[in-house]
Design a protein around this motif. Structure first.
Motif: not given
Length: 152
Positions: A98-110
């Motif tokens: 969950v955390k790695p997938v969520t943080m990858n999402l933030f990587g795409m956005l941030n």
């Protein structure tokens, strides 16, 4: 230090408020996640400088000063994780992802501020759609057994 705190706090509070206002748990899970992504991207509009300061300077602040700011970041992560789990409920069976997938999402956005241009070939709305599709499809894909590559 006080100036950095004020800039980062104002930026993060705006992000948290925009995402909270866009969150509609009654929506279908995919559109809900898309609404959060769109709200964050809209809030990032004209905030590249503040975003750079957050990314580059937050870790340089004393721990006691940064604690409240980190709480704001974590609130964003929790909200996106919850929406992601609703959109890809199978992730709950692999909580370590969950955390790695969520943080990858933030990587795409941030990090989009490094390359994204409003007058480019992909507008903000289309980019929000793309990210939503990629993160939902990608999360579902990592839950499937990996395809074995046969040696040549």
């Amino acid at each position: 230090e006080q100036l950095l705190l004020a800039i980062i706090r104002e930026h993060l509070e705006a992000l948290v408020a925009a995402v909270a206002a866009a969150d509609a748990p009654g929506l279908a899970p995919g559109p809900r996640l898309r609404a959060l992504i769109g709200a964050l991207l809209d809030c990032y509009r004209d905030a590249d400088d503040e975003h750079r300061i957050q990314i580059n300077e937050l870790s340089k602040l004393p721990e006691s000063a940064a604690a409240g700011l980190i709480d704001l970041e974590r609130a964003l992560v929790r909200r996106f994780s919850a929406a992601l789990l609703a959109a890809v409920p199978e992730l709950a069976e692999s909580p370590h992802l969950v955390k790695p997938v969520t943080m990858n999402l933030f990587g795409m956005l941030n990090w989009k501020y490094m390359w994204f241009r409003d007058d480019g070939p992909l507008g903000r709305e289309a980019y929000a759609d793309l990210v939503t599709d990629m993160v939902i499809g990608g999360a579902a894909a990592v839950l499937r057994p990996p395809a074995r590559v046969r040696p040549l």
